[in-house]
Motif scaffolding. Structure first.
Motif, PDB file in Angstrom:
ATOM      1  N   THR A 197     -31.031  52.495  20.874  1.00  0.00           N
ATOM      2  CA  THR A 197     -30.926  51.357  19.960  1.00  0.00           C
ATOM      3  C   THR A 197     -31.749  50.188  20.480  1.00  0.00           C
ATOM      4  OG1 THR A 197     -28.903  50.688  21.109  1.00  0.00           O
ATOM      5  CG2 THR A 197     -28.642  51.983  19.086  1.00  0.00           C
ATOM      6  N   MET A 198     -32.155  49.315  19.573  1.00  0.00           N
ATOM      7  CA  MET A 198     -32.961  48.156  19.940  1.00  0.00           C
ATOM      8  C   MET A 198     -32.194  46.847  19.841  1.00  0.00           C
ATOM      9  SD  MET A 198     -36.627  49.260  18.353  1.00  0.00           S
ATOM     10  CE  MET A 198     -37.474  47.858  19.049  1.00  0.00           C
ATOM     11  N   ARG A 199     -30.992  46.900  19.301  1.00  0.00           N
ATOM     12  CA  ARG A 199     -30.167  45.697  19.156  1.00  0.00           C
ATOM     13  C   ARG A 199     -29.040  45.707  20.178  1.00  0.00           C
ATOM     14  NH1 ARG A 199     -30.417  42.737  14.484  1.00  0.00           N
ATOM     15  NH2 ARG A 199     -31.835  43.519  12.917  1.00  0.00           N
ATOM     16  N   PRO A 200     -28.665  44.534  20.683  1.00  0.00           N
ATOM     17  CA  PRO A 200     -27.505  44.474  21.577  1.00  0.00           C
ATOM     18  C   PRO A 200     -26.218  44.637  20.771  1.00  0.00           C
ATOM     19  CG  PRO A 200     -28.282  42.272  21.093  1.00  0.00           C
ATOM     20  CD  PRO A 200     -29.268  43.220  20.454  1.00  0.00           C
ATOM     21  N   ILE A 201     -25.176  45.039  21.451  1.00  0.00           N
ATOM     22  CA  ILE A 201     -23.853  45.121  20.826  1.00  0.00           C
ATOM     23  C   ILE A 201     -23.098  43.879  21.260  1.00  0.00           C
ATOM     24  CG2 ILE A 201     -21.735  46.447  20.649  1.00  0.00           C
ATOM     25  CD1 ILE A 201     -23.420  48.912  21.349  1.00  0.00           C
ATOM     26  N   VAL A 202     -22.642  43.088  20.292  1.00  0.00           N
ATOM     27  CA  VAL A 202     -21.986  41.810  20.587  1.00  0.00           C
ATOM     28  C   VAL A 202     -20.604  41.764  19.943  1.00  0.00           C
ATOM     29  CG1 VAL A 202     -24.144  40.529  20.831  1.00  0.00           C
ATOM     30  CG2 VAL A 202     -23.088  40.690  18.604  1.00  0.00           C
ATOM     31  N   GLN A 203     -19.759  40.924  20.525  1.00  0.00           N
ATOM     32  CA  GLN A 203     -18.410  40.758  19.992  1.00  0.00           C
ATOM     33  C   GLN A 203     -18.390  39.569  19.042  1.00  0.00           C
ATOM     34  OE1 GLN A 203     -15.293  40.178  22.882  1.00  0.00           O
ATOM     35  NE2 GLN A 203     -13.795  41.103  21.522  1.00  0.00           N
ATOM     36  N   ARG A 204     -17.857  39.800  17.836  1.00  0.00           N
ATOM     37  CA  ARG A 204     -17.743  38.724  16.842  1.00  0.00           C
ATOM     38  C   ARG A 204     -16.523  37.870  17.163  1.00  0.00           C
ATOM     39  NH1 ARG A 204     -18.195  42.770  11.933  1.00  0.00           N
ATOM     40  NH2 ARG A 204     -15.961  42.564  12.166  1.00  0.00           N
ATOM     41  N   GLN A 205     -16.377  36.763  16.448  1.00  0.00           N
ATOM     42  CA  GLN A 205     -15.242  35.870  16.669  1.00  0.00           C
ATOM     43  C   GLN A 205     -13.907  36.528  16.331  1.00  0.00           C
ATOM     44  OE1 GLN A 205     -16.118  32.285  14.512  1.00  0.00           O
ATOM     45  NE2 GLN A 205     -17.450  31.506  16.127  1.00  0.00           N
ATOM     46  N   ASP A 206     -13.919  37.502  15.406  1.00  0.00           N
ATOM     47  CA  ASP A 206     -12.672  38.179  15.043  1.00  0.00           C
ATOM     48  C   ASP A 206     -12.283  39.273  16.042  1.00  0.00           C
ATOM     49  OD1 ASP A 206     -14.484  40.186  14.480  1.00  0.00           O
ATOM     50  OD2 ASP A 206     -13.981  40.327  12.351  1.00  0.00           O
ATOM     51  N   GLY A 207     -13.089  39.420  17.120  1.00  0.00           N
ATOM     52  CA  GLY A 207     -12.770  40.388  18.163  1.00  0.00           C
ATOM     53  C   GLY A 207     -13.427  41.745  17.984  1.00  0.00           C
ATOM     54  N   CYS A 208     -14.040  41.991  16.824  1.00  0.00           N
ATOM     55  CA  CYS A 208     -14.708  43.265  16.579  1.00  0.00           C
ATOM     56  C   CYS A 208     -16.108  43.252  17.197  1.00  0.00           C
ATOM     57  CB  CYS A 208     -14.826  43.532  15.079  1.00  0.00           C
ATOM     58  SG  CYS A 208     -13.246  43.757  14.274  1.00  0.00           S
ATOM     59  N   TRP A 209     -16.603  44.440  17.526  1.00  0.00           N
ATOM     60  CA  TRP A 209     -17.944  44.581  18.085  1.00  0.00           C
ATOM     61  C   TRP A 209     -18.906  45.000  16.994  1.00  0.00           C
ATOM     62  CZ3 TRP A 209     -18.939  43.234  23.052  1.00  0.00           C
ATOM     63  CH2 TRP A 209     -17.828  43.072  23.891  1.00  0.00           C
ATOM     64  N   THR A 210     -20.120  44.488  17.056  1.00  0.00           N
ATOM     65  CA  THR A 210     -21.138  44.828  16.070  1.00  0.00           C
ATOM     66  C   THR A 210     -22.517  44.737  16.713  1.00  0.00           C
ATOM     67  OG1 THR A 210     -21.925  44.347  13.835  1.00  0.00           O
ATOM     68  CG2 THR A 210     -21.393  42.454  15.215  1.00  0.00           C
ATOM     69  N   PHE A 211     -23.540  45.129  15.986  1.00  0.00           N
ATOM     70  CA  PHE A 211     -24.910  44.991  16.472  1.00  0.00           C
ATOM     71  C   PHE A 211     -25.353  43.546  16.300  1.00  0.00           C
ATOM     72  CE2 PHE A 211     -24.773  49.514  15.369  1.00  0.00           C
ATOM     73  CZ  PHE A 211     -25.252  50.056  16.545  1.00  0.00           C
ATOM     74  N   GLY A 212     -25.977  42.987  17.335  1.00  0.00           N
ATOM     75  CA  GLY A 212     -26.436  41.608  17.297  1.00  0.00           C
ATOM     76  C   GLY A 212     -27.915  41.503  16.956  1.00  0.00           C
ATOM     77  N   ALA A 213     -28.430  40.297  17.070  1.00  0.00           N
ATOM     78  CA  ALA A 213     -29.838  40.025  16.774  1.00  0.00           C
ATOM     79  C   ALA A 213     -30.716  40.452  17.948  1.00  0.00           C
ATOM     80  CB  ALA A 213     -30.032  38.541  16.495  1.00  0.00           C
ATOM     81  N   LYS A 214     -31.947  40.865  17.633  1.00  0.00           N
ATOM     82  CA  LYS A 214     -32.897  41.251  18.681  1.00  0.00           C
ATOM     83  C   LYS A 214     -33.467  40.019  19.381  1.00  0.00           C
ATOM     84  CE  LYS A 214     -34.374  45.208  15.998  1.00  0.00           C
ATOM     85  NZ  LYS A 214     -35.448  45.739  15.179  1.00  0.00           N
ATOM     86  N   ALA A 215     -33.573  38.914  18.640  1.00  0.00           N
ATOM     87  CA  ALA A 215     -34.138  37.684  19.191  1.00  0.00           C
ATOM     88  C   ALA A 215     -33.487  36.499  18.503  1.00  0.00           C
ATOM     89  CB  ALA A 215     -35.647  37.655  18.981  1.00  0.00           C
ATOM     90  N   ARG A 216     -33.624  35.327  19.127  1.00  0.00           N
ATOM     91  CA  ARG A 216     -33.130  34.103  18.500  1.00  0.00           C
ATOM     92  C   ARG A 216     -34.254  33.084  18.484  1.00  0.00           C
ATOM     93  NH1 ARG A 216     -31.380  30.310  22.428  1.00  0.00           N
ATOM     94  NH2 ARG A 216     -31.395  31.220  24.519  1.00  0.00           N
ATOM     95  N   SER A 217     -34.191  32.191  17.536  1.00  0.00           N
ATOM     96  CA  SER A 217     -35.228  31.178  17.378  1.00  0.00           C
ATOM     97  C   SER A 217     -34.802  29.900  18.095  1.00  0.00           C
ATOM     98  CB  SER A 217     -35.436  30.898  15.886  1.00  0.00           C
ATOM     99  OG  SER A 217     -36.460  29.968  15.703  1.00  0.00           O
TER     100      SER A 217
END
Length: 192
Positions: free
Chosen positions: A139-159
């Motif tokens: 995978t190319m995206r990080p796995i991040v934890q959302r505010q509701d506690g669930c894990w999801t794929f995050g952004a590849k970069a930030r501006s």
């Protein structure tokens, strides 16, 4: 003597598919939600070990198999996005198959899983039987934890807005409504 070989490419839509790449390396029949087609490849006799998915501890609950993983990635990255990296790595033919398999899994854990990637892997051989190699999709995206506690794929970069020496945003002009536009640059969210 073992000959070193490794290659890496990025699967990018619309002509390439992470679902199709996974079906090729595993020999499985996988349904693609993006183009509503079943992906299936012949020559499964070349597949020595269909492998599977290796995940970090914090992987989302919905990612349980190749179908759910790559359809989720393709849904996030869209029709033209960069979906995954595809690795092809030679395995030393001096080792037994069990040693090759153990080496492959240890390499995947150390180099990909420890950095937070999800890896889909399989071991292939050439038709001549002298070219045992490892296929890995990461995978190319990080796995991040959302505010509701669930894990999801995050952004590849930030501006990030670039600032001058006094800390003010560097203005590069105005938009059609007259608001200032600032110079921005992208920073990767991961070091992969």
């Amino acid at each position: 003597m073992a000959i070193y070989h490794v290659s890496c490419s990025v699967k990018t839509g619309p002509l390439q598919s992470a679902v199709a790449a996974s079906a090729y390396i595993s020999g499985e029949t996988i349904y693609s939600n993006r183009d509503q087609e079943t992906k299936r490849y012949g020559r499964v006799e070349r597949i020595l070990d269909p492998g599977g998915i290796m995940t970090p501890e914090h992987t989302p609950d919905g990612i349980v198999d190749r179908t759910s993983l790559w359809n989720a990635v393709e849904a996030l990255d869209g029709h033209r996005g960069q979906m995954c990296r595809s690795w092809n790595i030679a395995l030393p033919h001096e080792l037994s198959f069990d040693q090759q398999r153990e080496l492959a899994q240890e390499f995947i854990r150390r180099e990909f899983i420890s950095r937070g990637m999800i890896a889909d892997w399989a071991i292939h051989n050439s038709t001549e039987g002298e070219n045992v190699h490892l296929h890995v999709l990461t995978t190319m995206r990080p796995i991040v934890q959302r505010q509701d506690g669930c894990w999801t794929f995050g952004a590849k970069a930030r501006s990030v807005t670039e600032r001058d020496s006094s800390g003010r945003a560097i203005c590069i002009g105005r938009d059609k409504t007259g608001h200032k536009r600032s110079r921005k640059r992208k920073i990767p969210t991961i070091d992969w």
